[in-house]
Motif scaffolding. Structure first.
Motif, PDB file in Angstrom:
ATOM      1  N   CYS A 186       8.854  -5.189  28.139  1.00 22.03           N
ATOM      2  CA  CYS A 186       9.514  -4.422  27.078  1.00 22.03           C
ATOM      3  C   CYS A 186       8.497  -4.025  26.014  1.00 22.03           C
ATOM      4  N   GLY A 202      11.645 -10.391  28.825  1.00 26.94           N
ATOM      5  CA  GLY A 202      12.828  -9.586  28.532  1.00 26.94           C
ATOM      6  C   GLY A 202      13.119  -8.561  29.611  1.00 26.94           C
ATOM      7  N   CYS A 252      16.600  -5.979  18.971  1.00 27.65           N
ATOM      8  CA  CYS A 252      15.307  -6.386  19.524  1.00 27.65           C
ATOM      9  C   CYS A 252      14.232  -6.355  18.442  1.00 27.65           C
ATOM     10  N   CYS A 302      16.589  -2.697  23.113  1.00 24.20           N
ATOM     11  CA  CYS A 302      17.996  -3.017  22.840  1.00 24.20           C
ATOM     12  C   CYS A 302      18.249  -3.133  21.331  1.00 24.20           C
ATOM     13  N   ILE A 319      10.982  -5.824  18.897  1.00 23.39           N
ATOM     14  CA  ILE A 319       9.766  -5.079  19.227  1.00 23.39           C
ATOM     15  C   ILE A 319       9.564  -3.876  18.306  1.00 23.39           C
ATOM     16  N   CYS A 345      14.675 -11.605  21.038  1.00 25.52           N
ATOM     17  CA  CYS A 345      15.178 -10.894  22.215  1.00 25.52           C
ATOM     18  C   CYS A 345      16.619 -11.365  22.350  1.00 25.52           C
ATOM     19  N   PRO A 346      17.528 -10.751  21.570  1.00 26.27           N
ATOM     20  CA  PRO A 346      18.912 -11.251  21.565  1.00 26.27           C
ATOM     21  C   PRO A 346      19.582 -11.110  22.922  1.00 26.27           C
ATOM     22  N   ASN A 373       8.613 -13.091  22.181  1.00 26.09           N
ATOM     23  CA  ASN A 373      10.058 -13.292  22.107  1.00 26.09           C
ATOM     24  C   ASN A 373      10.507 -14.430  23.029  1.00 26.09           C
ATOM     25  N   ASN A 403      18.453 -11.316  26.053  1.00 21.53           N
ATOM     26  CA  ASN A 403      18.165 -12.282  27.106  1.00 21.53           C
ATOM     27  C   ASN A 403      17.933 -13.698  26.579  1.00 21.53           C
TER      28      ASN A 403
HETATM   29  S1  SF4 Z   1      15.464  -7.293  26.804  1.00 18.10           S
HETATM   30 FE1  SF4 Z   1      14.928  -8.403  24.968  1.00 18.10          FE
HETATM   31  S2  SF4 Z   1      12.776  -7.858  24.583  1.00 18.10           S
HETATM   32 FE2  SF4 Z   1      13.584  -6.371  26.012  1.00 18.10          FE
HETATM   33  S3  SF4 Z   1      14.256  -4.662  24.728  1.00 18.10           S
HETATM   34 FE3  SF4 Z   1      16.053  -5.992  25.083  1.00 18.10          FE
HETATM   35  S4  SF4 Z   1      16.058  -7.377  23.362  1.00 18.10           S
HETATM   36 FE4  SF4 Z   1      14.053  -6.439  23.420  1.00 18.10          FE
END
Ligand code: SF4
Lengths: 283, 370
Positions: A67, A141, A36, A33, A38, A216-217, A137, A219
């Motif tokens: 994720c 996620g 994110c 997302c 990651i 993890c914005p 995170n 969730n």
């Molecule tokens: S759900 Fe959270 S951890 Fe997973 S891709 Fe989206 S922002 Fe990143």
């Protein structure tokens, strides 16, 4: 036709991405997302792999599920997307099966420390020659934001609607106590330090563990009133770098202060060295 | 040597150089033997933290280019099931031994059973085809372990060896032939341009060549539904294509995979169907019955999965009935019924587990039913 007018990567208009050769560009767009953390940790890992000078043909990435677990799907190396929690024992077999391989495990906190927690402590105990990078995170996620073994006390997730009643793991403390020979923690804001740490971990033999705090914005952030930028602000304002800090001081509590740095960097015979010395007959 | 030791020696003879294990009665002796022998042969033994880790390590080692094995019993077999699915989906050769003991749950840890046969067939989630062999003596365990590795490499699939506590712990004479008398196979290897290589593009027998990590193919291996490149593809069509190929590489090669042994089937009116330790009961029962003048034959399943359906269906056209002998309460029996398709009666001589079935029980059923 659109294809004719879209400038291609590597053309004068769109310079080639510096990690182009390590990315399966035919799998882009990725699933992560906007905002994110990651991707930043993933890019730091690839940058460190390149700059470390290791033989990339002999380098593998192993991920579990989640994720962060999708990382193995985007790296143009031998890459293994395994079952939930089992990246480390798979990686253990890969390394023991061919000790020439550099094996990097890239996965999330839920995967590595809840369902896969047992494997983590035992691989560290054996000093398996692996580099384990955990994107932490603070929640699950992929499945929509459930409580994890790293979720702060009282934080809201879909399975702790009134706040998390439990306490989270202090991951560097766990790694240290289990016998890891390299332990560090950074945030995705500290990309230079993170990249250097990963490079060091990859080139060092033994079990190395790097925790990367990343937002993890979608969730975690949404349920805890934290926009991605606010999380990054916390990373800047509420962290302090203290190398070799006492591992028991390393709780992640952003209401106070979170310590980053390189906490363990020591030598100890690896699993393979010990096996060769103990179990194999002298030539 | 014991059946368990014969299994370990068979694995070594087949070229297995990696064992990831976890202790469990009555399979522990396989791990113990491998722990001693593997480092002597340049291989690696590791006792993992649980059975989930044990099989995961075996899959990792397989992708490092090794032939790998693990051995367990009921409870550990249950724990391994998720990664059996990963092995099926990623087409990872490996051999998994289940020295069966009586269940459910902890059951009778030191006593035999054959009650995991359906778990071997369907224990992992999703629909798939699998190969399972059922040896009946220590000598046969030795040879079947080699066969299991060969099938596993030929078809890039996990192969089960379904033995049991009785033959696992029984000491019998085992002849180990010279290494040059043993045929060992390796997974098909890719050739051609590495950058054009497709991980799951099948060759002639439906099986794709398999490179090892570090050979420069940059493979991507995932348990997600994937296309020929190995890339995840969340589509109904890709799922159908992948499933079709995964199942067909076993089903289309059934003639090559299914091994059975026939005794007096030519004139048989009643056919005993059995496998593993219970086939020794059945053999004795058949001999007794024939001495009594009953026209009894015996079909021994060496390969239990895929099931010898065609053979049993053909027999059903001309015999008067089947009696399945197995140490469970009716698992392969149901398969025999399915293959007989209502044409002739099918009976079961079963046992809840813990002790071997006596030939008398088979004779009693024969007398009663026919
Ligand atoms: S759900 Fe959270 S951890 Fe997973 S891709 Fe989206 S922002 Fe990143």
């Amino acid at each position: 036709m659109q294809a004719a007018t879209t400038p291609r990567a590597g053309s004068a208009l769109v310079p080639e991405h510096p990690l182009e050769d390590l990315i399966r560009s035919d799998r882009i767009p990725h699933i992560w997302c906007p905002g994110c953390g990651i991707g930043t940790a993933f890019a730091a890992t690839l940058t460190a792999m390149k700059s470390s000078g290791i033989d990339l043909h002999k380098t593998c990435m192993v991920s579990g599920i989640g994720c962060s677990g999708r990382a193995a799907g985007y790296v143009k190396l031998d890459s293994f997307h395994t079952t939930h929690g089992r990246a480390i024992p798979f990686a253990t077999g890969l390394k023991l099966g061919n000790p020439e391989l550099n094996v990097v495990v890239f996965s999330g906190d839920g995967d590595l420390f809840a369902i896969g927690g047992n494997h983590f402590i035992h691989a560290a105990r054996r000093n398996m020659d692996l580099t384990v990078i955990c994107l932490n995170n603070l929640n699950y996620g992929m499945t929509g934001g459930q409580v994890a073994a790293t979720t702060p006390h009282l934080a809201r997730t879909t399975t702790t609607p009134s706040g998390n009643p439990d306490a989270p793991f202090n991951l560097p403390l766990l790694a240290w106590a289990s016998g890891a020979t390299y332990v560090a923690r950074w945030t995705v804001l500290h990309t230079r330090e993170l990249t250097e740490s990963i490079q060091k971990a990859i080139t060092k033999s033994g079990f190395s563990f790097i925790e990367v705090l990343g937002p993890c914005p979608i969730n975690y952030g949404r349920r805890n009133r934290e926009k991605a930028l606010q999380t990054l602000k916390l990373y800047r304002e509420r962290t302090i770098i203290r190398n070799h800090a006492d591992p028991s001081d390393l709780d992640v509590d952003f209401t106070k202060q979170v310590i980053l740095g390189e906490f363990v960097d020591k030598e100890r015979p690896t699993c393979i060295e010990n096996y060769d010395k103990t179990c194999r007959l002298p030539e | 040597m014991t059946g368990d030791e014969a299994c370990a020696e068979g694995a070594l003879a087949a070229g297995c150089r990696f064992f990831g294990g976890y202790p469990i009665t009555p399979a522990t002796e396989i791990a113990e033997h491998m722990a001693e022998r593997l480092p002597q042969l340049g291989g690696t033994f590791i006792q993992m933290e649980d059975e989930i880790a044990a099989i995961a390590s075996v899959l990792g080692a397989a992708w490092a280019g090794q032939k790998g094995m693990t051995a367990t019993s009921g409870p550990g077999f249950s724990l391994m099931m998720e990664n059996v699915g990963l092995a099926v989906c990623t087409e990872t050769p490996c051999v998994i031994v289940n020295v069966q003991r009586a269940g459910p749950s902890t059951g009778l840890p030191t006593m035999g059973a054959q009650a995991d046969m359906m778990q071997a067939r369907w224990g992992s989630h999703g629909h798939y085809e699998i190969i399972a062999l059922a040896p009946s003596s220590a000598q046969e365990i030795f040879y079947q372990t080699i066969t299991a590795f060969n099938l596993s490499e030929r078809y890039r699939t996990p192969v089960f060896i379904m033995t049991d506590e009785i033959i696992g712990h029984m000491s019998e004479k085992v002849i180990i032939p010279a290494a040059d008398r043993i045929q060992t196979e390796w997974r098909p290897k890719p050739s051609g341009r590495k950058d054009r290589f497709l991980l799951y593009k099948p060759g002639k027998n439906g099986v794709a060549p398999m490179p090892a990590a570090g050979e420069g193919y940059n493979v991507h291996v995932t348990g997600l539904t994937h296309d020929e490149r190995g890339y995840p593809e969340m589509s109904v069509d890709t799922q159908a294509q992948m499933m079709d190929r995964l199942c067909r590489k076993i089903l289309d090669n059934r003639d090559d995979i299914i091994m059975t042994e026939s005794h007096h089937l030519d004139d048989a009116e009643i056919v005993l169907v059995s496998y593993g330790i219970s086939s020794r009961t059945s053999m004795a029962a058949m001999q007794q019955a024939r001495a009594m003048g009953l026209k009894v034959g015996f079909l021994r399943l060496i390969t239990v999965w895929p099931f010898a359906e065609a053979q049993i269906s053909a027999l059903a056209e001309r015999v008067k009935g089947f009696v399945t002998v197995e140490m469970n309460l009716g698992q392969i029996h149901l398969e025999v019924m399915r293959a007989a398709n209502g044409k002739v009666p099918c009976h079961l001589v079963g046992h809840p587990g813990g002790t071997i079935i006596a030939p008398d029980q088979v004779i009693a059923t024969l007398k009663e039913a026919f």
